[in-house]
Design a protein around this motif. Sequence first.
Motif, PDB file in Angstrom:
ATOM      1  N   LEU A 242       0.835  -1.198   0.000  1.00 10.29           N
ATOM      2  CA  LEU A 242       0.000   0.000   0.000  1.00 10.29           C
ATOM      3  C   LEU A 242       0.872   1.252   0.000  1.00 10.29           C
ATOM      4  CD1 LEU A 242      -2.637   1.547   0.216  1.00 10.29           C
ATOM      5  CD2 LEU A 242      -2.590   1.170   2.692  1.00 10.29           C
ATOM      6  N   GLN A 243       1.928   1.243   0.812  1.00 13.23           N
ATOM      7  CA  GLN A 243       2.809   2.413   0.863  1.00 13.23           C
ATOM      8  C   GLN A 243       3.463   2.664  -0.491  1.00 13.23           C
ATOM      9  OE1 GLN A 243       2.817   4.123   3.598  1.00 13.23           O
ATOM     10  NE2 GLN A 243       4.278   5.713   3.030  1.00 13.23           N
ATOM     11  N   ALA A 244       3.938   1.578  -1.135  1.00 10.07           N
ATOM     12  CA  ALA A 244       4.577   1.729  -2.439  1.00 10.07           C
ATOM     13  C   ALA A 244       3.572   2.195  -3.495  1.00 10.07           C
ATOM     14  CB  ALA A 244       5.210   0.401  -2.862  1.00 10.07           C
ATOM     15  N   ALA A 245       2.354   1.666  -3.442  1.00 12.11           N
ATOM     16  CA  ALA A 245       1.336   2.067  -4.412  1.00 12.11           C
ATOM     17  C   ALA A 245       0.968   3.544  -4.247  1.00 12.11           C
ATOM     18  CB  ALA A 245       0.098   1.189  -4.271  1.00 12.11           C
ATOM     19  N   LEU A 246       0.837   4.000  -2.981  1.00 15.93           N
ATOM     20  CA  LEU A 246       0.531   5.406  -2.743  1.00 15.93           C
ATOM     21  C   LEU A 246       1.638   6.317  -3.286  1.00 15.93           C
ATOM     22  CD1 LEU A 246      -0.879   5.190   0.891  1.00 15.93           C
ATOM     23  CD2 LEU A 246      -2.160   5.881  -1.148  1.00 15.93           C
ATOM     24  N   ALA A 247       2.893   5.881  -3.121  1.00 13.44           N
ATOM     25  CA  ALA A 247       4.013   6.702  -3.578  1.00 13.44           C
ATOM     26  C   ALA A 247       4.054   6.809  -5.102  1.00 13.44           C
ATOM     27  CB  ALA A 247       5.325   6.133  -3.044  1.00 13.44           C
ATOM     28  N   SER A 248       3.568   5.777  -5.799  1.00 10.37           N
ATOM     29  CA  SER A 248       3.657   5.770  -7.263  1.00 10.37           C
ATOM     30  C   SER A 248       2.416   6.341  -7.942  1.00 10.37           C
ATOM     31  CB  SER A 248       3.872   4.337  -7.762  1.00 10.37           C
ATOM     32  OG  SER A 248       2.728   3.545  -7.495  1.00 10.37           O
ATOM     33  N   ALA A 249       1.381   6.701  -7.174  1.00 10.53           N
ATOM     34  CA  ALA A 249       0.112   7.140  -7.766  1.00 10.53           C
ATOM     35  C   ALA A 249       0.097   8.653  -7.943  1.00 10.53           C
ATOM     36  CB  ALA A 249      -1.060   6.707  -6.894  1.00 10.53           C
ATOM     37  N   ASP A 250      -0.580   9.091  -9.029  1.00 13.30           N
ATOM     38  CA  ASP A 250      -0.799  10.524  -9.244  1.00 13.30           C
ATOM     39  C   ASP A 250      -2.046  11.012  -8.516  1.00 13.30           C
ATOM     40  OD1 ASP A 250       0.199   9.857 -12.598  1.00 13.30           O
ATOM     41  OD2 ASP A 250       1.421  10.745 -11.011  1.00 13.30           O
ATOM     42  N   ALA A 251      -3.000  10.120  -8.266  1.00 12.30           N
ATOM     43  CA  ALA A 251      -4.233  10.464  -7.564  1.00 12.30           C
ATOM     44  C   ALA A 251      -4.791   9.180  -6.955  1.00 12.30           C
ATOM     45  CB  ALA A 251      -5.265  11.107  -8.504  1.00 12.30           C
TER      46      ALA A 251
END
Length: 440
Positions: free
Chosen positions: A359-368
């Motif tokens: 989840l942390q990695a996905a949040l860091a890679s997301a634009d929104a």
Amino acid sequence: MAPPLDLKEFEQTKGRKRLWELWHKYHCPIIGTCLEVDDLRRLARKVGATLLKEAPSDFEVHVSFVAAAEEKNALSIALQKELERRYARSVKRFTAAKSSAALLELWQQALAEGEVQGAFWAVMTHGLADVSVRSRAYEDVHMLSHQIGAGLSADLAALAKARKDLARVRKETEAESKRQARRMQAKLGEIEHLRERVAHQEGIERAYEEMRERLHALAEGHELQALRARVAELESDNERQGRRLADAELRANALETALGAAEAEVVEITACLNEQRRACEALERLVGIDDEAAGCMEQECDTYREGRDGALGLDLAGRRILCVGGRSDLAPRYRDLVQRCNGEMIRHDGGLEDSQQRLQAALASADAVICPADAVSHNAYSRTKRFCKRMGTPCVLVPRSSVGAFAEALTALVEQPHRQALQGPVSLGGERTPSPSRVV
């Protein structure tokens, strides 16, 4: 992530367990099932927890008490005393159980009778409750929480029927209103006619008084007898006219009352109909279906197929959209909406199946980020809000995981010329507390 299971917690003991001695996994369902949020706020005021007293949402109050229950402190002690006081009768009833089997039998009986709150607290803290007993009670409460939203599946089918029923009721109400208006007009005419007759009757009464004076002056004879007969006739006619006037006034009052109720019902139904129409039109605009395409959806005409297969009127400009939570069976439809808006979608299930590191990695890679509150764990919901607030990542919190709510969130993410770009988390339709048991 949840702490590892302490097997010592499930050993049979003679004494009952306190709240902070239970596995942390059980704190959320115990607090959420056995106490209302108003009770939690009252306990926070009682122990002087200033931050909790000023918590803006029920969810934050619930999460704070769940976190505090993991160890012995002022909040957990206040929770323990309140639960013991409130459910003392259930605790006493479950004390009679001398084995795990007897404990399970009492739990099933309480579940069948609908006495879940007190029985859940009594069985989870019972000294003879082993891992199988607590797991069984936890699973039963977990499934009960799912049944809260069991009726949502029929809402979409009921919407179309409601619109038809509202249109029919409105038409019938308008026709009835016209009929009532015609009847009222007729009754008003009748009342006016009766008023004229009353005025005429008043003239008759004046003549009657004059005749009585004349009778007093006349001597006995045929004229006196004739006059007496005439007086009796006039008195009888006067009584009849008075009764008719009273009846007419009662009917007029009843008709006025019925007309007022009918007009109020027309206003209420019209407002409900307009609200339903606005909601439907808003959802149709979000999914890109115009009036022409909506009129031929059932026949799969060319206009509808072009509206369905083509791109929506939103352009995400290739941004990567992260969906935290949501329903797994709707994930392909989420992804299709994002792709049709010229974007890329990644998803985290918002629960225990996907790790918190992912989840942390996905949040860091997301634009929104889009996060449906009804299908995400407490932990993932809180971490997503904190990350987006700290990093300024656009984040839309939607109350439901439906396709329409997801489409509305995509619309909010697209920067409009007259609107400022989103910074951090925002809520659509008011922030909603995530469900105690996440549906994926």
